[in-house]
Write a protein that holds these residues in place. Structure first.
Motif, PDB file in Angstrom:
ATOM      1  N   SER A  27      39.448  26.042  -6.367  1.00 35.10           N
ATOM      2  CA  SER A  27      39.347  25.757  -7.806  1.00 35.10           C
ATOM      3  C   SER A  27      39.548  27.038  -8.613  1.00 35.10           C
ATOM      4  O   SER A  27      40.061  26.993  -9.724  1.00 35.10           O
ATOM      5  N   SER A  28      39.179  28.183  -8.059  1.00 34.41           N
ATOM      6  CA  SER A  28      39.391  29.447  -8.771  1.00 34.41           C
ATOM      7  C   SER A  28      40.734  30.059  -8.407  1.00 34.41           C
ATOM      8  O   SER A  28      41.044  30.216  -7.225  1.00 34.41           O
ATOM      9  N   PRO A  29      41.529  30.432  -9.416  1.00 41.00           N
ATOM     10  CA  PRO A  29      42.820  31.079  -9.111  1.00 41.00           C
ATOM     11  C   PRO A  29      42.629  32.473  -8.516  1.00 41.00           C
ATOM     12  O   PRO A  29      43.588  33.078  -8.046  1.00 41.00           O
ATOM     13  N   ARG A  30      41.386  32.978  -8.537  1.00 38.84           N
ATOM     14  CA  ARG A  30      41.155  34.322  -7.979  1.00 38.84           C
ATOM     15  C   ARG A  30      41.060  34.309  -6.456  1.00 38.84           C
ATOM     16  O   ARG A  30      41.225  35.346  -5.822  1.00 38.84           O
ATOM     17  N   ALA A  31      40.742  33.155  -5.854  1.00 39.15           N
ATOM     18  CA  ALA A  31      40.610  33.096  -4.385  1.00 39.15           C
ATOM     19  C   ALA A  31      41.920  33.529  -3.754  1.00 39.15           C
ATOM     20  O   ALA A  31      42.993  33.069  -4.139  1.00 39.15           O
ATOM     21  N   THR A  32      41.844  34.423  -2.778  1.00 38.16           N
ATOM     22  CA  THR A  32      43.052  34.999  -2.182  1.00 38.16           C
ATOM     23  C   THR A  32      42.833  35.302  -0.707  1.00 38.16           C
ATOM     24  O   THR A  32      41.700  35.457  -0.258  1.00 38.16           O
ATOM     25  N   GLY A  33      43.927  35.378   0.032  1.00 41.52           N
ATOM     26  CA  GLY A  33      43.856  35.895   1.394  1.00 41.52           C
ATOM     27  C   GLY A  33      44.146  34.876   2.477  1.00 41.52           C
ATOM     28  O   GLY A  33      44.348  33.698   2.220  1.00 41.52           O
ATOM     29  N   MET A  34      44.145  35.409   3.707  1.00 46.85           N
ATOM     30  CA  MET A  34      44.479  34.611   4.889  1.00 46.85           C
ATOM     31  C   MET A  34      43.217  34.310   5.696  1.00 46.85           C
ATOM     32  O   MET A  34      42.236  35.062   5.619  1.00 46.85           O
ATOM     33  N   GLU A  35      43.292  33.248   6.508  1.00 48.27           N
ATOM     34  CA  GLU A  35      42.188  32.895   7.404  1.00 48.27           C
ATOM     35  C   GLU A  35      42.777  32.409   8.724  1.00 48.27           C
ATOM     36  O   GLU A  35      43.814  31.758   8.733  1.00 48.27           O
ATOM     37  N   VAL A  36      42.073  32.706   9.822  1.00 48.11           N
ATOM     38  CA  VAL A  36      42.451  32.184  11.129  1.00 48.11           C
ATOM     39  C   VAL A  36      41.245  31.434  11.688  1.00 48.11           C
ATOM     40  O   VAL A  36      40.146  31.995  11.766  1.00 48.11           O
ATOM     41  N   PHE A  37      41.459  30.171  12.054  1.00 40.48           N
ATOM     42  CA  PHE A  37      40.378  29.316  12.555  1.00 40.48           C
ATOM     43  C   PHE A  37      40.552  29.004  14.040  1.00 40.48           C
ATOM     44  O   PHE A  37      41.679  28.827  14.526  1.00 40.48           O
ATOM     45  N   THR A  38      39.422  28.904  14.748  1.00 43.60           N
ATOM     46  CA  THR A  38      39.392  28.343  16.102  1.00 43.60           C
ATOM     47  C   THR A  38      38.257  27.327  16.150  1.00 43.60           C
ATOM     48  O   THR A  38      37.458  27.243  15.214  1.00 43.60           O
ATOM     49  N   SER A  39      38.157  26.578  17.250  1.00 46.00           N
ATOM     50  CA  SER A  39      37.031  25.664  17.428  1.00 46.00           C
ATOM     51  C   SER A  39      35.772  26.486  17.717  1.00 46.00           C
ATOM     52  O   SER A  39      35.870  27.630  18.159  1.00 46.00           O
ATOM     53  N   PRO A  40      34.571  25.916  17.474  1.00 47.54           N
ATOM     54  CA  PRO A  40      33.330  26.662  17.724  1.00 47.54           C
ATOM     55  C   PRO A  40      33.185  27.052  19.196  1.00 47.54           C
ATOM     56  O   PRO A  40      33.675  26.349  20.077  1.00 47.54           O
ATOM     57  N   GLY A  41      32.506  28.155  19.439  1.00 39.29           N
ATOM     58  CA  GLY A  41      32.262  28.611  20.809  1.00 39.29           C
ATOM     59  C   GLY A  41      33.308  29.599  21.245  1.00 39.29           C
ATOM     60  O   GLY A  41      34.347  29.753  20.597  1.00 39.29           O
ATOM     61  N   ARG A  42      33.021  30.269  22.348  1.00 33.50           N
ATOM     62  CA  ARG A  42      33.906  31.335  22.839  1.00 33.50           C
ATOM     63  C   ARG A  42      34.926  30.714  23.788  1.00 33.50           C
ATOM     64  O   ARG A  42      34.564  30.219  24.853  1.00 33.50           O
ATOM     65  N   THR A  43      36.200  30.725  23.422  1.00 28.56           N
ATOM     66  CA  THR A  43      37.260  30.172  24.274  1.00 28.56           C
ATOM     67  C   THR A  43      38.456  31.121  24.253  1.00 28.56           C
ATOM     68  O   THR A  43      38.446  32.123  23.531  1.00 28.56           O
ATOM     69  N   GLU A  44      39.481  30.768  24.999  1.00 28.16           N
ATOM     70  CA  GLU A  44      40.716  31.556  25.016  1.00 28.16           C
ATOM     71  C   GLU A  44      41.343  31.620  23.608  1.00 28.16           C
ATOM     72  O   GLU A  44      42.040  32.575  23.277  1.00 28.16           O
ATOM     73  N   SER A  45      41.092  30.575  22.816  1.00 32.63           N
ATOM     74  CA  SER A  45      41.632  30.564  21.438  1.00 32.63           C
ATOM     75  C   SER A  45      41.149  31.776  20.642  1.00 32.63           C
ATOM     76  O   SER A  45      41.873  32.287  19.788  1.00 32.63           O
ATOM     77  N   ASP A  46      39.913  32.237  20.935  1.00 32.24           N
ATOM     78  CA  ASP A  46      39.369  33.395  20.209  1.00 32.24           C
ATOM     79  C   ASP A  46      40.149  34.663  20.526  1.00 32.24           C
ATOM     80  O   ASP A  46      40.321  35.522  19.662  1.00 32.24           O
ATOM     81  N   THR A  47      40.609  34.780  21.778  1.00 28.83           N
ATOM     82  CA  THR A  47      41.416  35.939  22.166  1.00 28.83           C
ATOM     83  C   THR A  47      42.701  35.964  21.340  1.00 28.83           C
ATOM     84  O   THR A  47      43.094  37.003  20.804  1.00 28.83           O
ATOM     85  N   VAL A  48      43.360  34.812  21.249  1.00 22.90           N
ATOM     86  CA  VAL A  48      44.602  34.719  20.472  1.00 22.90           C
ATOM     87  C   VAL A  48      44.319  34.995  19.002  1.00 22.90           C
ATOM     88  O   VAL A  48      45.044  35.746  18.334  1.00 22.90           O
ATOM     89  N   ALA A  49      43.246  34.401  18.479  1.00 21.57           N
ATOM     90  CA  ALA A  49      42.912  34.554  17.056  1.00 21.57           C
ATOM     91  C   ALA A  49      42.692  36.019  16.706  1.00 21.57           C
ATOM     92  O   ALA A  49      43.168  36.503  15.670  1.00 21.57           O
ATOM     93  N   GLU A  50      41.984  36.738  17.578  1.00 18.74           N
ATOM     94  CA  GLU A  50      41.703  38.156  17.310  1.00 18.74           C
ATOM     95  C   GLU A  50      43.006  38.962  17.246  1.00 18.74           C
ATOM     96  O   GLU A  50      43.187  39.815  16.381  1.00 18.74           O
ATOM     97  N   LEU A  51      43.927  38.653  18.161  1.00 18.35           N
ATOM     98  CA  LEU A  51      45.235  39.339  18.153  1.00 18.35           C
ATOM     99  C   LEU A  51      46.017  38.983  16.893  1.00 18.35           C
ATOM    100  O   LEU A  51      46.652  39.845  16.266  1.00 18.35           O
ATOM    101  N   LEU A  52      46.007  37.708  16.507  1.00 15.55           N
ATOM    102  CA  LEU A  52      46.731  37.279  15.302  1.00 15.55           C
ATOM    103  C   LEU A  52      46.171  37.975  14.063  1.00 15.55           C
ATOM    104  O   LEU A  52      46.929  38.458  13.211  1.00 15.55           O
ATOM    105  N   ILE A  53      44.857  38.045  13.965  1.00 14.29           N
ATOM    106  CA  ILE A  53      44.226  38.700  12.805  1.00 14.29           C
ATOM    107  C   ILE A  53      44.641  40.172  12.753  1.00 14.29           C
ATOM    108  O   ILE A  53      45.059  40.676  11.705  1.00 14.29           O
ATOM    109  N   ALA A  54      44.558  40.859  13.891  1.00 10.42           N
ATOM    110  CA  ALA A  54      44.881  42.293  13.929  1.00 10.42           C
ATOM    111  C   ALA A  54      46.339  42.533  13.542  1.00 10.42           C
ATOM    112  O   ALA A  54      46.648  43.452  12.767  1.00 10.42           O
ATOM    113  N   GLU A  55      47.246  41.699  14.042  1.00 11.59           N
ATOM    114  CA  GLU A  55      48.671  41.919  13.760  1.00 11.59           C
ATOM    115  C   GLU A  55      49.020  41.502  12.331  1.00 11.59           C
ATOM    116  O   GLU A  55      49.845  42.151  11.677  1.00 11.59           O
TER     117      GLU A  55
END
Ligand code: ZN
Length: 194
Positions: free
Chosen positions: A90-118
């Motif tokens: 609703s606010s035009p000020r909201a900005t930025g990127m987000e990377v989501f995975t399912s809850p809990g520690r899985t292989e998806s978190d490894t990929v997400a961390e790499l995607l965020i860093a790159e």
């Protein structure tokens, strides 16, 4: 060489446009579904050039349910499922990127961390919105395309269509190339590690 298959899911489509936004300087109404598809095509073509196989849940303005998208991961059996979206607020000020995975520690978190860093390296000046409360920086949600998929899965929000600076960037060739470069760097590292 064994080429890992990446299944790319451009969010929304058909009668579901996703977020809609306008810019002061243009008479166009921009649809999230179209931007997601454009980014998917640029990223997919780049991945093909870097030793990956690529499939898409949709390659045109097709309407799919969330379960149908997740089901396709059982048909294609990809190494990784990536869902592409753009945000709205609703606010035009909201900005930025987000990377989501399912809850809990899985292989998806490894990929997400790499995607965020790159993504932080290639998208100069863009904000990464993170949730460090559970020990990593990705956000965790029980989205159908994250919990019902038969492989590691990440959902990416590339920016806010309701923020004019984000939207101008999302519509630019520069953004698509920066996102594609981040994906290649992250997924190449991931592929070589597993
Ligand atoms: Zn969306």
């Amino acid at each position: 060489m064994n080429k890992p298959l990446i299944l790319i899911d451009p969010g929304h489509g058909g009668s579901d446009p996703g977020a809609l936004a306008i810019l002061q300087e243009s008479t166009s109404v921009y649809r999230e579904a179209d931007i997601n598809l454009k980014i998917a095509q640029v990223v997919g073509e780049a991945l093909l050039l870097h030793g990956f196989d690529v499939a898409y849940t949709r390659c045109n303005d097709l309407q799919l349910t969330l379960s149908q998208r997740a089901e396709l991961s059982k048909v294609y059996r990809p190494a990784l499922f990536l869902s592409f979206h753009c945000n709205a607020a609703s606010s035009p000020r909201a900005t930025g990127m987000e990377v989501f995975t399912s809850p809990g520690r899985t292989e998806s978190d490894t990929v997400a961390e790499l995607l965020i860093a790159e993504l932080e390296k290639t998208t100069v000046g863009k904000v990464m919105r993170t949730d460090p409360s559970d020990g990593d920086r990705d956000k965790e949600e029980k989205f159908v395309v994250l919990t019902q998929t038969a492989c590691p899965a990440c959902l990416l929000e590339f920016g806010f269509m309701t923020n004019p600076a984000d939207l101008r960037w999302l519509l630019s060739e520069t953004a698509w190339q920066q996102i594609a470069e981040a994906m290649i760097n992250a997924l190449t590292t991931w592929r070589d590690d597993v």
